[in-house]
Design a protein around this motif. Structure first.
Motif, PDB file in Angstrom:
ATOM      1  N   GLU A  42       2.922  -3.773   3.536  1.00 25.44           N
ATOM      2  CA  GLU A  42       2.149  -3.678   4.772  1.00 25.44           C
ATOM      3  C   GLU A  42       2.083  -5.023   5.490  1.00 25.44           C
ATOM      4  O   GLU A  42       2.198  -5.074   6.699  1.00 25.44           O
ATOM      5  CB  GLU A  42       0.725  -3.209   4.457  1.00 25.44           C
ATOM      6  CG  GLU A  42       0.642  -1.786   3.940  1.00 25.44           C
ATOM      7  CD  GLU A  42       0.573  -0.777   5.072  1.00 25.44           C
ATOM      8  OE1 GLU A  42       0.012  -1.113   6.122  1.00 25.44           O
ATOM      9  OE2 GLU A  42       1.092   0.334   4.892  1.00 25.44           O
ATOM     10  N   SER A  43       1.846  -6.088   4.714  1.00 25.09           N
ATOM     11  CA  SER A  43       1.718  -7.386   5.372  1.00 25.09           C
ATOM     12  C   SER A  43       1.942  -8.508   4.369  1.00 25.09           C
ATOM     13  O   SER A  43       2.021  -8.277   3.176  1.00 25.09           O
ATOM     14  CB  SER A  43       0.337  -7.516   6.011  1.00 25.09           C
ATOM     15  OG  SER A  43      -0.650  -7.386   5.019  1.00 25.09           O
TER      16      SER A  43
ATOM     17  N   ARG B 285       4.581   0.834   0.161  1.00 30.12           N
ATOM     18  CA  ARG B 285       5.139   0.212   1.360  1.00 30.12           C
ATOM     19  C   ARG B 285       4.561  -1.179   1.542  1.00 30.12           C
ATOM     20  O   ARG B 285       3.356  -1.386   1.355  1.00 30.12           O
ATOM     21  CB  ARG B 285       4.793   1.057   2.597  1.00 30.12           C
ATOM     22  CG  ARG B 285       5.975   1.885   3.107  1.00 30.12           C
ATOM     23  CD  ARG B 285       5.672   2.407   4.490  1.00 30.12           C
ATOM     24  NE  ARG B 285       5.488   1.347   5.464  1.00 30.12           N
ATOM     25  CZ  ARG B 285       4.658   1.447   6.511  1.00 30.12           C
ATOM     26  NH1 ARG B 285       3.948   2.531   6.702  1.00 30.12           N
ATOM     27  NH2 ARG B 285       4.564   0.458   7.383  1.00 30.12           N
TER      28      ARG B 285
ATOM     29  N   ARG C 101       0.847  -1.176   0.000  1.00 23.32           N
ATOM     30  CA  ARG C 101       0.000   0.000   0.000  1.00 23.32           C
ATOM     31  C   ARG C 101       0.888   1.232   0.000  1.00 23.32           C
ATOM     32  O   ARG C 101       1.807   1.317   0.805  1.00 23.32           O
ATOM     33  CB  ARG C 101      -0.893  -0.031   1.236  1.00 23.32           C
ATOM     34  CG  ARG C 101      -1.890   1.093   1.255  1.00 23.32           C
ATOM     35  CD  ARG C 101      -2.941   0.865   2.274  1.00 23.32           C
ATOM     36  NE  ARG C 101      -2.389   0.971   3.628  1.00 23.32           N
ATOM     37  CZ  ARG C 101      -3.124   0.807   4.708  1.00 23.32           C
ATOM     38  NH1 ARG C 101      -4.378   0.490   4.615  1.00 23.32           N
ATOM     39  NH2 ARG C 101      -2.573   0.938   5.894  1.00 23.32           N
TER      40      ARG C 101
END
Lengths: 250, 226
Positions: A194-195, A192, A189
């Motif tokens: 994020e997970s 970046r 996102r």
């Protein structure tokens, strides 16, 4: 068959370095009838993805009154591999469909479309290791192209252990004869990571190797992420630059 | 030109400015889907480039009757959800002494209005409005519902222009179906114009270009007659 030498002079069979991706080509919006679509080449992999929906779900009993249902179908064409693959779902493709769907589900804002369904179809036209990651990348672009509400973009890449080296984006020989294959998908996102949306492992890695693999995957994923964005941008930019030509024709 | 944003793009840091097409997480505003960014000091929203029609109450929609039931009609409004038009929401004077399927039958097109939507997305339509009527003549054109605002134009400028230049009737459904009625050749021009608007929706000076296009086509029509 005897195992070929996979790494020669610190280079891989196709001349890539350990941290290098295969060449990638992505094109969004290739199918007219689908709401969103994408054609993707990742090395020798050739994938086409189509997204339909949100639309009504049939059969009705699959509907969820609180959120959209997502259906993901991974399928390999009979001609996608050297030895003809028997058509139809098998254990492997059903499993890949399931894990890929579960990777996308938390990213799509399902709760915005109760009682509806979003269908994602990915077809492997030519396979050369890492098809599930390539398929996820294609599906993600197709979903965005369809205008589906999402929290971010899913980008996926595989890492392998070949002759003791951790390498990015393995190709067929490395996948067949390597010691480990680790497909990873990330939710990215706003530039970046994020997970982690998906993580599988075939073979074994030590903790140190796993850490290194993760670092490599992150770097690779960021590169793919940019290409995915570019593909979507290109589609809409193209529409704009084409217009003056159209006017001249009239 | 407006910037194209993709889902997950950070577009503002003030959660109070968040508008349509955005979501807020940890006090930051992100884009929800692919679209054009419309940002001012007080608000930020994303104008979708694609996507299905999601009904909201008060929308004028054009639909096709798919099923007739004892107490109403099931209408396809080209969205993920089918709509229901109860007999009670059909003007009484047109209903008297008629069976339900004599008023509207499968395949009939209607201009209706979204009356209400419940949390389960059950859509109810009404025909008790002056724009609403069954469609028996004319032509229906389907476009991407995300482009509907451009066909209407700023404060209806585009639609007004089309109507006055060609002297035809047009009703734009929010679901992307557009009903056009009038002289056949002029309807064809309008249809072509609508497709151009759909194609070039995110460009500047569109109304002027369409006006020009229509004048040209009208000229051709008159030349052909003489």
């Amino acid at each position: 068959m005897q195992k070929p030498k996979l790494i020669v002079d610190g280079k891989r069979l196709d001349g890539r370095g350990f941290e290098e991706l295969r060449p990638i080509k992505i094109e969004a919006g290739v199918l007219k009838r689908a709401d969103g679509s994408c054609y993707l080449e990742m090395g020798k992999n050739k994938i086409i993805a189509a997204v339909y929906g949100p639309r009504e779900v049939h059969p009705r009993h699959l509907q969820d009154p609180s959120k959209a249902v997502i259906r993901y179908r991974y399928n390999m064409a009979p001609f996608s591999v050297e030895e003809r693959k028997k058509p139809g779902p098998d254990r492997r493709s059903v499993e890949i469909s399931k894990v890929s769907r579960e990777a996308l589900e938390p990213v799509i804002m399902k709760e915005l479309f109760p009682r509806s369904g979003i269908d994602v179809f990915v077809e492997v036209l030519q396979a050369d290791a890492g098809t599930r990651t390539a398929c996820l990348n294609a599906a993600s672009v197709a979903l965005i192209d369809a205008g589906v509400a999402m929290r971010g973009m899913v980008t996926s890449v595989a890492v392998a252990k070949v002759e003791g080296n951790i390498v990015l984006d393995p190709m067929k020989e490395e996948d067949n004869y390597g010691e480990a294959d680790v497909p990873i998908a990330f939710l990215i996102r706003n530039d970046r990571i994020e997970s982690i949306a998906l993580l599988q492992m075939d073979g074994r890695l030590t903790l140190e190797e796993m850490k290194k693999a993760m670092e490599l995957a992150k770097k690779g994923a960021m590169q793919i992420y940019r290409l995915q964005r570019e593909a979507i941008m290109k589609k809409y930019m193209k529409e704009e630059t084409e217009e003056p030509e159209e006017e001249n024709e009239q | 030109m407006r910037k194209i944003v993709m889902p997950g793009d950070l577009i503002a840091k003030n959660p109070r400015a968040a508008g349509y097409g955005t979501y807020v997480e940890k006090g930051k505003v992100y884009a929800k889907f692919l679209g054009l960014l419309d940002k001012t000091d007080t608000s930020v929203r994303v104008i979708p480039l694609k996507g299905r029609y999601i009904p909201s109450s008060g929308d004028v929609v054009i639909g096709i009757v798919r099923e007739v039931t004892a107490n109403g009609w099931i209408v396809d409004i080209y969205s993920p959800y089918q709509a229901f038009l109860p007999v009670l929401e059909y003007p009484e004077n047109a209903m008297r002494n008629k069976k339900v399927n004599e008023v509207l039958d499968i395949g009939d097109a209607i201009i209706g209005k979204v009356l209400s939507i419940d949390p389960k997305m059950k859509v109810t339509l009404t025909m008790k409005d002056k724009v609403c009527k069954p469609v028996r003549v004319g032509r229906i054109v389907a476009i991407n519902p995300a482009r509907v605002p451009r066909v209407i134009g700023k404060k209806g400028s585009m639609i007004k222009m089309l109507k006055s230049e060609l002297g035809i009737q047009i009703v734009v459904g929010q679901n992307g179906l557009i009903w056009i009625n009038g002289d056949r050749r002029k309807v064809s021009i309008a249809e072509e114009a609508i497709y151009i608007i759909e194609e070039e929706a995110h460009t500047e000076g569109l109304t002027d270009r369409i006006t020009e296009f229509i004048k040209k086509k009208k000229g051709e029509l008159e030349n052909a007659e003489t």
